[in-house]
Design a protein around this motif. Sequence first.
Motif, short mmCIF file in Angstrom:
data_model
loop_
_atom_site.label_atom_id
_atom_site.label_comp_id
_atom_site.label_asym_id
_atom_site.label_seq_id
_atom_site.Cartn_x
_atom_site.Cartn_y
_atom_site.Cartn_z
N GLU A 82 11.15 -66.04 35.10
CA GLU A 82 9.96 -65.56 35.80
C GLU A 82 8.70 -66.33 35.43
N LEU A 83 8.66 -66.85 34.21
CA LEU A 83 7.43 -67.47 33.74
C LEU A 83 7.35 -68.97 34.02
N ASN A 126 -3.53 -73.90 39.85
CA ASN A 126 -3.20 -75.11 39.08
C ASN A 126 -2.00 -74.98 38.17
N GLY A 127 -1.65 -73.76 37.89
CA GLY A 127 -0.56 -73.54 36.94
C GLY A 127 -1.08 -73.61 35.51
N SER A 157 -0.94 -74.87 31.51
CA SER A 157 -0.62 -76.15 30.85
C SER A 157 0.67 -76.08 30.05
N PRO A 177 7.94 -70.69 36.65
CA PRO A 177 7.24 -71.05 37.88
C PRO A 177 5.71 -70.97 37.79
N LEU A 178 5.20 -70.34 36.75
CA LEU A 178 3.74 -70.24 36.61
C LEU A 178 3.15 -71.49 35.94
N LEU A 179 4.03 -72.38 35.48
CA LEU A 179 3.55 -73.59 34.80
C LEU A 179 3.29 -74.70 35.80
N SER A 180 2.34 -75.57 35.47
CA SER A 180 2.17 -76.81 36.22
C SER A 180 3.45 -77.61 36.13
N PHE A 181 3.66 -78.48 37.10
CA PHE A 181 4.79 -79.39 36.99
C PHE A 181 4.52 -80.32 35.82
#
Lengths: 309, 309, 453, 453
Positions: free
Chosen positions: C376-377, C356-357, C359, C379-383
């Motif tokens: 690097e970080l 889900n990524g 928040s 891309p780990l977030l939700s859109f």
Amino acid sequence: MLSMELENKVSFKRCIREGDLVIVYERHDNMKAVKVCENGVLQNRFGVFKHSDWIGKPFGSKVFSNKGGFIYLLAPTAELWTLVLSHRTQILYVADISFVIMYLEIIPGCLVLESGTGSGSLTTSLARAVAPTGHVYTFDFHDQRASSAREDFEKTGLSSLVTVGVRDIQGEGFPDEFIGQADSVFLDLPQPWLAIPSAGKMLKEDGVLCSFSPCIEQVQRSCETLKSCFTDIRTFEILLRSYEVRGERLESWENHAGGSLGSRKRRQRSTDGSNGVEASVSATIVARPSSEGRGHTGYLTFARLRCVI
Amino acid sequence: MLSMELENKVSFKRCIREGDLVIVYERHDNMKAVKVCENGVLQNRFGVFKHSDWIGKPFGSKVFSNKGGFIYLLAPTAELWTLVLSHRTQILYVADISFVIMYLEIIPGCLVLESGTGSGSLTTSLARAVAPTGHVYTFDFHDQRASSAREDFEKTGLSSLVTVGVRDIQGEGFPDEFIGQADSVFLDLPQPWLAIPSAGKMLKEDGVLCSFSPCIEQVQRSCETLKSCFTDIRTFEILLRSYEVRGERLESWENHAGGSLGSRKRRQRSTDGSNGVEASVSATIVARPSSEGRGHTGYLTFARLRCVI
Amino acid sequence: MSINKIQEITSKNNARLTWEGCSILLDINDGERMVFERLTAGATLKVGNKKCSLQPLINCPFGSLFQVENGTDGPFLSRIFSTSEGSNDLQEEKESPTVYGSKDNRELMDNNTAQSLTGEDIDELRRKGASGVEIIEALITNSATFEKKTSFSQEKYRLKKQKKYSPRVLLRRPTARSICEAYFKKRPEQIGFLRMDALALLLSMASVTSHSDVLVVDMVGGLLTGAVAERLGGNGYVCNTYRGITPYPIDIVRMFNFGTEICERIVNSSLTELCATSNVTSVSSSQLEEACGTRSQSNEEGPSSSVPSLDMGEIMISSEDGDTDISPASLAVKPCKATKVGQKAPLDAIKSWRENGFSSLIIAAPQIDAWSMVKELLPLLSFSAPFAVYHQYQQPLALCMHNLQVGKMAIGLQISEPWLREYQVLPSRTHPHMQMSTSGGYILSGTRIFGSK
Amino acid sequence: MSINKIQEITSKNNARLTWEGCSILLDINDGERMVFERLTAGATLKVGNKKCSLQPLINCPFGSLFQVENGTDGPFLSRIFSTSEGSNDLQEEKESPTVYGSKDNRELMDNNTAQSLTGEDIDELRRKGASGVEIIEALITNSATFEKKTSFSQEKYRLKKQKKYSPRVLLRRPTARSICEAYFKKRPEQIGFLRMDALALLLSMASVTSHSDVLVVDMVGGLLTGAVAERLGGNGYVCNTYRGITPYPIDIVRMFNFGTEICERIVNSSLTELCATSNVTSVSSSQLEEACGTRSQSNEEGPSSSVPSLDMGEIMISSEDGDTDISPASLAVKPCKATKVGQKAPLDAIKSWRENGFSSLIIAAPQIDAWSMVKELLPLLSFSAPFAVYHQYQQPLALCMHNLQVGKMAIGLQISEPWLREYQVLPSRTHPHMQMSTSGGYILSGTRIFGSK
């Protein structure tokens, strides 16, 4: 101030002489004024410096102590003087000073009134601005303070441009001889509203007044009083933020393989030249606001005498 | 606000649905809130956008108009809401809001009192902070304003966390049912000193009050009043300076062979990505403060209820 | 929702009374010293060269004020229920070097010869059990200049002596705000010069709220982690990520009074684990467990065993009995009972984040290049998730922002600099503080967009 | 020195009355428009779509206030000897969007239907010779909502109408301060966003005073050159240097009322000439003359023939009769009589600078890398001479400062950023202005030391 008189102007050729006032520069936050005399010595944490070694050297020279420590000898300017003068009162610094001179439109030939003289920090810059043909009449309530100021102006070579009077301007106003004569008036008084009516009389038409006050209540009351004879009443505050520059070696995250905060030396200050060149290759040059600064000096209220003639 | 409820949380998988509130982003200074409905359209200078094209796309998507213009669809947050809400009154912005929430120590479970509700800008952030178990009781003098605020909280999904009351807090104080119940109280009133005694009664021991006032006279009077029951009375002002970043092609003086100022195109903004990559090779990346900004919003006075039990 | 309901569910985190074993922040003489302590019956506070028991502080409301008094068994802390307003005014006035409005300050000059009471005399008084107040009165009686002072100067003198002979101790609740302010005042370098207004902005700009899953890089000793956890209130997660094998220390978290429900939500996970692949189905659970197993070990060398980052040393600012009001000041923390914080993230949480990524993202890493982390970080977030990066220098953030713009990875990008000013508000003496912290650092914020790598 | 002596030698530069042929700055409706003019009997000012003769302004004190009135031959400027205080208050109050303290502002809502007088009606009144004041009274009489307004709103309405139907013209003295402020308000990009406080700092930090020989690089249209010349008062020199063959335009200098004695001290000299060698004896005078000859020619294409840098275009900010007080605003300058400024530097002056060095250096060049200039210009300064470099961005100055530190070329280096704030001071409504210019740019200053290259 040396540069204001032709014969004393600093130049490549003008070397330090017996009797000169020099600014001894240790660091940007550590300077002092010294009068050069043949047999004089200066002693500080870096050792003993003989004045005789200084004579004949150009201003801006680096000179050494008996222990190999060094200082720079600078020609005095109003800005340097502000950093070395003895504080008999709270003083004005370059940000307020430069703004006041600009806003009051003080130029060579102007007649300027000031009260109080205080430590003479602003007065020095006023004198520099009216030179060579203008004059600053400055007044202080305290006899002792006025005398000390006079001595200072003698030392800095400004006495022909400044007259220091002892007078309670809040109580008596400025002397009548200046009525309608002043290009600008500067007030730094606890109760400026008491002096404003007199200041209005002294000013030429369209002349500008400035009142410096640390507290907003003083400003509020001054503005109320100014309304009767002045216009364009504007209050400002000016602050200066200083930045340090350093070559900061910010690591890429990839190269920062764990480890706690204090475990390695990561920074290199570039201020000291020896390793600065090397550091500049890989370091990012960053500016950082000096962490503590003056948060407030005072409010500057300006007003223009209303034209009624 | 979507992220506050588990089932509505934004995620890679959570796509825009009928009935969602989305923030339409044109530029950082041009956004609006839109409720998605199957047959809805949005028309702006870039063309016509059909809501039906949006449904099923992830939040954060770029969508196109009939004319090829584009916008981004963002999930609402309290910060974005502050930028799009309708201004029924002067509102608080992120700098003041974030500082208030931090200083008042508002955390999940807190009971917070606020007056006036105004446009609900702060209220939205207060609600987010007390969720899921706390509650915000906010009061406004104007019936109409309270109703509009209620509608807004419905729209942003906060109504279970906020109760809007119509009440003249300056005249009547907060309702007695909250005596000793409030973790924090926030006042944005023209005459806050009238509401301070009541606010003091509502607070738990050691509870913190904040009063927001644009004028210093309001602050002076509030501080006078606060002294009787409060301690740690502190007044702050917080401003936010925003910087733009651009690749600035500063020429070396050697290469700048004469020519007047406006004669050539010298700058390249890197904001538009197409030539940004190229520009970054030779340009210096510089940050410049946005030229006009909010110079003042208001003073924030905080005080802690004195412990006497 | 009824008020009673709310009261019931208010967490221990928001408790208004101290309890045995809780963490407290002691503010001595209005900020002169700041001391973090674990409140136990046996705990003591060093005042001067004596120790006072903290026992009287147990079960008191936070915000209570105490005064050191001399008892037959040595000094003890006694609670004060009201303070005089006068001293409060003076407290603030210390910032003003000159008193405008006073017509003549020549009389203000003073020197130490004016006092006829010697240090030995005072010690003698103490031995006889004189209270702080009595010592101060004796000092005034024996001062040759006290009578000549203006009433303002008299009050100032009294306050100075009170701080020395009868110090006051304010029992503060340790919260993100009070902890941040204490560190910024006494040990700013340990928190990367992160001022409370900048911390507040980070939390707002990253939209931290209950149920958020917040990805953080906290290289400011745990202050950021604690502040996020405080806002989560036991729902959602604050996940500390790191490169290499050791999580960054987050000792400051232990100064908060977090209950178990909050502590369990403070976890860490290495970048490798989080990045394995965003499509969780392609990762076998054994792979996952292996990755987490490694981390579990390294965690042993992590925060739970590390020493507190604040030591007991006192920062001597000025101890002379001069004209200024600055006296010895310290910020100290004693090792406190290890709370179960900073565990490795549970597998199902990691799985959920991959699917889900997160928040939102917050970074506060003073020594690391911002772009090298953000790339690097993000891309780990939700859109559509917001992020906020703090740095004390502007240029690294400008470069990072430029790269984000060029790479079309985010929108709504801006660098903000908070500017905080405190005011002295007193009758006829209202003005901004003469000294201020000129730098609140810089914050790069924005929103991740869909389609960015 | 007696006062009379001083009066006598006060330069024309400091004249208090206008004269035919002098330069003036007209401030229309309190900053709505700013117009620079050459004051001649035939000069006119466009107000609305009519022209007013400037004849009444000749021999008036600077600072005089005029009002446009309708005469039988069209509008004319009539001097006002007193202004109401009320409008002054309102003037400032325009910054406050909401009036706090007013209990109820629901009544403030207003729309254009409230006015029954049409544009044609007003034109008709004008044709009948109604004065501005009479038109305003008619508008009030025919306003359906005026009576319902608060007295504050009534005053605001009156002021808005006054600006439209009876504009006020303030005769300002063109000085470095007023010129800088006018440009910064209306055309900041033409002066490199150099705000008056930053300009003031440049002059102070470079220690500009009578008898100084100030080396400048002025790529801000002549504002810097004029400001320096104003401080020299006809002694010393301001020497503009440049690379290539054309000096940078300094048209703004012509807006000052400089007499010949000052104009002669504004000179230029190319970097090549100044650098030839610092030991002047090795340069033959023919070489010098040759160098200067080239410059003399190029000067013909320089400032004296170039068009003024400000055009007549009006910047439309808002012309709607809305709630805001912002109206069409312009900053315009008409070409004025060419004064003899910006001549090539005399040979003996160049010789002297090569021998003695300049007293100080000021650079304001928005498009040029600071270090590339400083490294070439610093060696032209006397040892111990101060310098100040302005730039609207910080990073180029940071790099320059770093290079100066590394090269040990100067001491006392610092980057300063001025922060200027204006206040509204009104009874019960005192606060900083709601809008402010957030950037005053940055200044790198320092002192050249002996032994640096």
